[in-house]
Enzyme design. Structure first.
Site, PDB file in Angstrom:
ATOM      1  N   TYR A 144      42.881  39.577  46.272  1.00  0.00           N
ATOM      2  CA  TYR A 144      41.190  40.388  46.530  1.00  0.00           C
ATOM      3  C   TYR A 144      40.333  39.101  46.602  1.00  0.00           C
ATOM      4  O   TYR A 144      40.188  38.092  45.797  1.00  0.00           O
ATOM      5  CB  TYR A 144      40.862  40.955  45.382  1.00  0.00           C
ATOM      6  CG  TYR A 144      39.734  41.816  45.214  1.00  0.00           C
ATOM      7  CD1 TYR A 144      39.420  42.712  46.104  1.00  0.00           C
ATOM      8  CD2 TYR A 144      38.467  41.082  44.411  1.00  0.00           C
ATOM      9  CE1 TYR A 144      38.149  43.394  46.291  1.00  0.00           C
ATOM     10  CE2 TYR A 144      37.332  41.773  44.292  1.00  0.00           C
ATOM     11  CZ  TYR A 144      37.075  42.854  45.327  1.00  0.00           C
ATOM     12  OH  TYR A 144      35.802  43.478  45.208  1.00  0.00           O
ATOM     13  N   ASP A 239      40.569  30.644  47.009  1.00  0.00           N
ATOM     14  CA  ASP A 239      39.766  31.611  46.375  1.00  0.00           C
ATOM     15  C   ASP A 239      40.069  31.347  44.814  1.00  0.00           C
ATOM     16  O   ASP A 239      40.814  31.781  44.272  1.00  0.00           O
ATOM     17  CB  ASP A 239      39.850  32.855  46.782  1.00  0.00           C
ATOM     18  CG  ASP A 239      38.970  33.959  46.062  1.00  0.00           C
ATOM     19  OD1 ASP A 239      38.305  33.272  44.973  1.00  0.00           O
ATOM     20  OD2 ASP A 239      39.101  35.087  46.372  1.00  0.00           O
ATOM     21  N   LYS A 267      32.763  34.325  38.606  1.00  0.00           N
ATOM     22  CA  LYS A 267      33.126  34.409  37.299  1.00  0.00           C
ATOM     23  C   LYS A 267      32.782  33.344  36.292  1.00  0.00           C
ATOM     24  O   LYS A 267      31.701  33.111  35.917  1.00  0.00           O
ATOM     25  CB  LYS A 267      34.696  34.796  37.381  1.00  0.00           C
ATOM     26  CG  LYS A 267      34.781  36.049  38.114  1.00  0.00           C
ATOM     27  CD  LYS A 267      36.137  36.753  38.057  1.00  0.00           C
ATOM     28  CE  LYS A 267      36.145  37.954  38.706  1.00  0.00           C
ATOM     29  NZ  LYS A 267      36.833  38.220  39.620  1.00  0.00           N
TER      30      LYS A 267
HETATM   31  C1  PLP Z   1      36.500  38.793  41.268  1.00  0.00           C
HETATM   32  C2  PLP Z   1      36.847  38.220  42.601  1.00  0.00           C
HETATM   33  C3  PLP Z   1      36.372  38.101  43.565  1.00  0.00           C
HETATM   34  C4  PLP Z   1      35.177  38.876  43.816  1.00  0.00           C
HETATM   35  O1  PLP Z   1      34.005  38.564  42.955  1.00  0.00           O
HETATM   36  P1  PLP Z   1      32.559  39.343  42.658  1.00  0.00           P
HETATM   37  O2  PLP Z   1      31.806  38.588  41.925  1.00  0.00           O
HETATM   38  O3  PLP Z   1      33.406  40.600  42.153  1.00  0.00           O
HETATM   39  O4  PLP Z   1      32.009  39.846  44.124  1.00  0.00           O
HETATM   40  C5  PLP Z   1      36.806  37.348  44.536  1.00  0.00           C
HETATM   41  N1  PLP Z   1      37.873  36.765  44.337  1.00  0.00           N
HETATM   42  C6  PLP Z   1      38.614  36.894  43.453  1.00  0.00           C
HETATM   43  C7  PLP Z   1      39.950  36.170  43.417  1.00  0.00           C
HETATM   44  C8  PLP Z   1      38.230  37.475  42.414  1.00  0.00           C
HETATM   45  O5  PLP Z   1      38.980  37.467  41.300  1.00  0.00           O
END
Ligand code: PLP
Length: 428
Positions: A144, A239, A267
């Site tokens: 994601y 990511d 995060k």
């Molecule tokens: C949570 C998450 C996102 C998205 O971040 P948001 O602040 O919810 O937009 C993107 N990549 C990874 C790996 C994530 O865990």
């Protein structure tokens, strides 16, 4: 446990907010029932609107690595708020947090702050396309990267190497530029590069996947990916929205000793306020406006509240030389305890873990990609989730999420959790 007030609040919310929530996974669709409404939280505990106390293993989906309402972050935000919450002008604080992040993370020279992980990944892709002058990207099924169009893509059928939209509203035009690969399958990636010569701008990956449960990279997989990208002049994007500042000060790049070309954060870097960031070596970052041609902007980007929260969080992590060892030890203890009680109760399961990310899958087969993650027994997971909730232990309401361990958890909390798992296991 009684959830009367939460149920009422949810009914009211559903009238004015789609599904009653501002982010879908909160709605408990994956496990059934109605979501709990949070009232407050401190340290390892969450208190809901019915005043139930829950040991929290979600921690706002990752940011609260030092526990809820962590005092230095709270104090910094309160003090900062009194001096104005947004200026639309640069502030000294933005340079300070940038310097700190660059000092902690390997292989980055410059960083730009945005407001979410979604924005960070979306901008990283645009930058990679602008920098390489190519259009296509490779992403992995089950990873994601936020909800921007390029990432809401599922694998195409049969021999097609194109992705297809997996949400209405994403156009075919966008989908055709995203190619899907299987996590941990380097031959799959190589085949996509061969089928699309000179067209792939970047490969984006969660270096430890955390959005299909926790799925670690196989030995050598990330190194091989690094080589394939370099051989084809494609950028490797890590990511690290989930893994950044969680698995190590320098995230997965440090843990696995691999240099990515662009790194995305979110995060933990915001200490619980809306912050994302993306970073790279100078040559790449200088492609961004106003220095370069790739446009990217934000009215509230780098706002003082978000920056001071993130700065206080990074300072705390940077100053605590044992933090990552402590998180590792606590998570390993939980891992061992859950492993023992599930075995003792003859439950079929697999536990995956890297550092303070851990997930329990109800399947005997090793979970190495999205396909194997989907094999898990969801009915058992639902019972497991609701059973633990009754015991006052709050894990993510979806079988596809990792648990996030916080340093605020004590060994008593972990023992309490293991006992709760034992009790619930007897009813599975
Ligand atoms: C949570 C998450 C996102 C998205 O971040 P948001 O602040 O919810 O937009 C993107 N990549 C990874 C790996 C994530 O865990």
């Amino acid at each position: 446990m009684i959830y009367q007030r939460s149920s009422q609040l949810f009914a009211e919310a559903e009238k004015v907010i789609p599904g009653g929530v501002n982010s879908p996974v909160r709605a408990f669709k994956g496990v059934g029932g109605t979501p709990l409404f949070a009232k407050s939280a401190k340290g390892a505990y969450l208190y809901d609107e019915d005043d139930n106390r829950l040991i929290d293993y979600i921690n706002s989906w990752g940011p609260m690595i030092l526990g809820h309402a962590y005092q230095p972050v709270v104090d910094a935000v309160i003090e900062k708020a009194k001096k104005g919450t947004s200026f639309g002008m640069p502030t000294e604080l933005e340079t300070k947090i940038a310097e700190m992040a660059i000092a902690m993370v390997p292989n980055i020279d410059k960083i730009r702050f945005v407001n979410s992980g979604t924005e960070a990944c979306m901008s990283a892709i645009r930058l990679a396309r602008g920098f390489t002058n190519k259009d296509k990207i490779i992403k992995f099924s089950g990873c994601y990267h936020g909800h921007s169009d390029s990432f809401l893509i599922a694998a195409g059928s049969g021999l097609s190497t194109f992705g297809v939209p997996n949400s209405p509203g994403v156009t075919q035009g966008t989908a055709k530029d995203t190619l899907l690969a299987q996590y941990n399958d380097i031959d799959n990636v190589k085949a996509l590069f061969e089928a699309n010569p000179n067209e792939i701008a970047a490969v984006i990956i969660e270096p430890v996947a955390g959005n299909m449960g926790c799925v670690p990279p196989k030995e050598g997989f990330l190194q091989a990916l690094r080589e394939v990208c370099s051989n084809h002049n494609a950028l490797l994007i890590f990511d690290e929205v989930m893994t950044g500042f969680r698995l190590a000060k320098g995230g997965a790049q440090e843990l696995y000793n691999i240099n990515a070309d662009i790194v995305c954060f979110g995060k933990v870097i915001g200490g619980g306020l809306p912050v994302g960031a993306f970073a790279a070596r100078e040559e790449i970052m200088n492609f961004l406006a106003p220095l370069g041609p790739v446009y990217q902007a934000g009215t509230l980007s780098g706002n003082p509240l978000a920056m001071v929260a993130g700065y206080a969080m990074l300072q705390a992590l940077n100053a605590d030389l044992e933090i990552y060892d402590r998180l590792e030890a606590k998570t390993a203890y939980l891992h061992k305890g859950i492993d023992e009680v599930l075995k003792a109760n003859d439950i079929v399961f697999t536990i995956n873990r890297v550092g303070s990310m851990i997930s329990v899958h109800f399947d005997a087969v090793p979970v190495v990609d999205f396909q194997t993650a989907k094999n898990g027994d969801n009915e058992t997971f639902k019972k497991f989730f609701h059973g633990l909730l009754q015991e006052g232990v709050y894990i993510a309401p979806s079988a596809y999420e990792t648990w996030f361990i916080t340093d605020a958890l004590t060994y008593e909390d972990l023992d309490f959790t293991i006992k709760a798992v034992d009790k619930v296991a007897k009813s599975l």
